[in-house]
Structures are given as structure tokens and as C-alpha cells.
Write a protein that holds these residues in place. Structure first.
Motif, short mmCIF file in Angstrom:
data_model
loop_
_atom_site.label_atom_id
_atom_site.label_comp_id
_atom_site.label_asym_id
_atom_site.label_seq_id
_atom_site.Cartn_x
_atom_site.Cartn_y
_atom_site.Cartn_z
N ARG A 69 0.87 -1.20 0.00
CA ARG A 69 0.00 0.00 0.00
C ARG A 69 0.89 1.23 0.00
O ARG A 69 1.74 1.38 0.87
CB ARG A 69 -0.92 0.02 1.22
CG ARG A 69 -2.12 -0.88 1.06
CD ARG A 69 -3.08 -0.68 2.20
NE ARG A 69 -3.51 0.71 2.27
CZ ARG A 69 -4.79 1.09 2.20
NH1 ARG A 69 -5.74 0.20 2.07
NH2 ARG A 69 -5.10 2.37 2.29
N LEU A 70 0.66 2.11 -0.96
CA LEU A 70 1.46 3.32 -1.11
C LEU A 70 0.55 4.50 -1.45
O LEU A 70 -0.62 4.30 -1.81
CB LEU A 70 2.47 3.14 -2.25
CG LEU A 70 3.50 2.03 -2.06
CD1 LEU A 70 4.11 1.63 -3.39
CD2 LEU A 70 4.57 2.46 -1.08
N VAL A 71 1.09 5.69 -1.34
CA VAL A 71 0.38 6.90 -1.76
C VAL A 71 1.24 7.60 -2.80
O VAL A 71 2.45 7.75 -2.62
CB VAL A 71 0.11 7.84 -0.56
CG1 VAL A 71 -0.39 9.20 -1.03
CG2 VAL A 71 -0.89 7.21 0.39
N THR A 127 -1.80 6.00 6.59
CA THR A 127 -3.01 5.47 7.20
C THR A 127 -2.80 4.05 7.72
O THR A 127 -3.49 3.61 8.62
CB THR A 127 -4.21 5.49 6.23
OG1 THR A 127 -3.95 4.63 5.12
CG2 THR A 127 -4.49 6.91 5.74
N GLU A 128 -1.80 3.37 7.18
CA GLU A 128 -1.46 2.03 7.66
C GLU A 128 -0.91 2.08 9.09
O GLU A 128 -0.89 1.07 9.78
CB GLU A 128 -0.44 1.36 6.74
CG GLU A 128 -0.99 1.05 5.36
CD GLU A 128 -2.01 -0.07 5.41
OE1 GLU A 128 -1.62 -1.24 5.58
OE2 GLU A 128 -3.22 0.23 5.29
N ARG A 129 -0.44 3.26 9.52
CA ARG A 129 0.06 3.44 10.88
C ARG A 129 -0.92 4.23 11.73
O ARG A 129 -0.59 4.70 12.82
CB ARG A 129 1.42 4.15 10.87
CG ARG A 129 2.53 3.32 10.28
CD ARG A 129 3.89 3.81 10.71
NE ARG A 129 4.41 4.86 9.86
CZ ARG A 129 5.24 5.81 10.27
NH1 ARG A 129 5.62 5.88 11.52
NH2 ARG A 129 5.69 6.71 9.44
N GLY A 130 -2.14 4.41 11.23
CA GLY A 130 -3.18 5.06 12.02
C GLY A 130 -3.34 6.55 11.80
O GLY A 130 -4.14 7.19 12.48
N ALA A 131 -2.61 7.15 10.87
CA ALA A 131 -2.75 8.58 10.60
C ALA A 131 -4.07 8.85 9.89
O ALA A 131 -4.55 8.02 9.11
CB ALA A 131 -1.59 9.07 9.75
N THR A 132 -4.64 10.00 10.19
CA THR A 132 -5.84 10.43 9.48
C THR A 132 -5.59 11.80 8.89
O THR A 132 -4.80 12.58 9.41
CB THR A 132 -7.07 10.50 10.42
OG1 THR A 132 -6.78 11.41 11.48
CG2 THR A 132 -7.41 9.13 10.99
N PHE A 133 -6.27 12.10 7.80
CA PHE A 133 -6.09 13.36 7.09
C PHE A 133 -7.46 13.95 6.77
O PHE A 133 -7.89 13.95 5.63
CB PHE A 133 -5.27 13.15 5.82
CG PHE A 133 -3.92 12.58 6.08
CD1 PHE A 133 -2.87 13.41 6.46
CD2 PHE A 133 -3.69 11.22 6.01
CE1 PHE A 133 -1.62 12.90 6.73
CE2 PHE A 133 -2.45 10.69 6.28
CZ PHE A 133 -1.41 11.53 6.64
N PRO A 134 -8.16 14.46 7.80
CA PRO A 134 -9.47 15.05 7.54
C PRO A 134 -9.34 16.32 6.72
O PRO A 134 -8.29 16.97 6.71
CB PRO A 134 -10.01 15.36 8.94
CG PRO A 134 -8.84 15.33 9.84
CD PRO A 134 -7.77 14.52 9.18
N ASN A 135 -10.41 16.68 6.02
CA ASN A 135 -10.38 17.93 5.27
C ASN A 135 -10.94 19.05 6.12
O ASN A 135 -11.32 18.85 7.27
CB ASN A 135 -11.09 17.77 3.91
CG ASN A 135 -12.58 17.54 4.07
OD1 ASN A 135 -13.24 18.16 4.90
ND2 ASN A 135 -13.12 16.64 3.26
N THR A 136 -11.02 20.23 5.55
CA THR A 136 -11.42 21.41 6.33
C THR A 136 -12.86 21.37 6.80
O THR A 136 -13.24 22.17 7.64
CB THR A 136 -11.21 22.69 5.50
OG1 THR A 136 -11.97 22.58 4.30
CG2 THR A 136 -9.75 22.90 5.19
#
Length: 192
Positions: A69-71, A127-136
Motif C-alpha cells: 500500500r502506497l500513496v 493510514t497504515e500506521r493510524g494517521a488520518t487526514f481530515p479535510n477542512t
């Protein structure tokens, strides 16, 4: 050779991923790629770059330590004003990030095409380590979205401003000149 970077998911193919991988992992080879999520210009809300989450299958003999899994970070195709920032971000991830012990994604390949002003960065999917990136439009709670600690780390992942000498980037990030001087130049680099 300058790479032709896509600005949407249509041109994200095993061949394109292999070209990016070859910049840092020449023994790795992808045989299949699946788009899991896309936030590219015109597809969803996006800031300074598009982001596409992918899952790949590797050919036999590829290194075992590269995640499936990559970005991919991609250019916003609507303007060229971001080109110096894209060039700096690629240079940071390829030339400086490997030396640092900061909480930031690992880079598995990258390229900036000065002629087209487009870029591609193949990064660890945080996200594989639990990070989230919500938007505004989403409430985030105690930490700003890019400052939440991830995994077992107590250190937040932060965007940051860095001043990097031209000799570290190998060129003048604003003019593309490789004059080798150590005069600092400011640029916003961001780790997500």
C-alpha cells in the motif's frame, strides 16, 4: 530522462509506478496496481497536490521491505505556480529525508519534471500506521489534522517550513540552476 507524470488516476499504471520506483529502488518491479482512493484535482477536495492511495503486486525478486500500500502525490494540473514547491518536495524526499529521524512518510520513489512542472512522489501510506487526514469540513479534536501522533510514536506528524541550502537540493529551487552555493532559500515542505 524526464518522466511524464499523470495529473489524474487514468495514467497510473504499473509502468509509471516502475519508473518512480526505479529512482530509489531499481530492483523493485510492480506487475499490477489498484487505485484504492483518489483525491486529485476535479475528483475530490484537494490542496496543493493530488493524492492517490494504491495497492500494488510486486514481481518476484523485488525487495521484501517495500509495502504493497502506497500513496502517490501528483501535480495539480491547473497552474504552474506550485512548481518550485513540487521541485523542493521531491528534492527533500529523495536527498534529505533518508538522513533524518523525523516522523514523516518514507519515500519509495520520486521525480520532478521541470519542463512540464509536474511531479510524482511514491510515499508510505501513513493510514497504515493510524494517521488520518481530515479535510477542512471535518472537526479534528485536540490536534490539528497533520499533528496527530501516529502508531506508537508520541511525536506528532507536523508540516514544517525548512531553509535548505542550494547545495543540498542540487539546484536553485526557484530558478532550476545548479550553482552549488549555500545561500539559504525558504520553502514550505510538508510531510503528508
Amino acid at each position: 530522462m524526464a518522466l511524464a507524470h499523470p495529473t489524474s488516476t487514468d495514467a497510473i499504471t504499473p509502468d509509471y509506478i516502475n519508473l518512480l520506483l526505479a529512482t530509489t529502488n531499481p530492483s523493485a518491479s510492480v506487475t499490477a496496481v489498484r487505485i484504492l482512493d483518489a483525491k486529485t484535482y476535479g475528483e475530490q477536495m484537494v490542496s496543493t497536490a493530488g493524492r492517490v492511495a494504491i495497492e500494488v503486486d510486486y514481481a518476484a525478486g523485488s525487495p521484501a521491505d517495500i509495502p504493497t500500500r502506497l500513496v502517490i502525490k501528483l501535480t495539480r494540473a491547473i497552474d504552474e505556480v506550485m512548481a518550485p514547491f513540487y521541485a523542493n518536495e521531491v528534492a527533500f524526499y529523495l536527498n534529505i529525508r533518508p538522513e533524518l529521524t523525523i516522523e514523516a512518510p518514507r519515500c519509495y520513489g520520486g521525480d520532478f519534471n521541470a519542463e512540464s512542472t509536474h511531479f510524482g512522489l511514491l510515499l508510505e501510506d501513513l493510514t497504515e500506521r493510524g494517521a488520518t487526514f481530515p479535510n477542512t469540513t471535518q472537526r479534528t479534536g485536540r490536534y490539528p489534522p497533520a499533528a496527530r501522533p501516529i502508531g506508537k510514536s508520541s511525536r506528532p506528524l507536523l508540516g514544517f517550513t525548512a531553509f535548505i541550502g542550494r547545495s543540498r537540493l542540487g539546484r536553485d529551487p526557484y530558478r532550476g540552476q545548479g550553482d552549488g552555493s549555500d545561500e539559504p532559500c525558504g520553502s514550505i515542505l510538508y510531510c503528508a
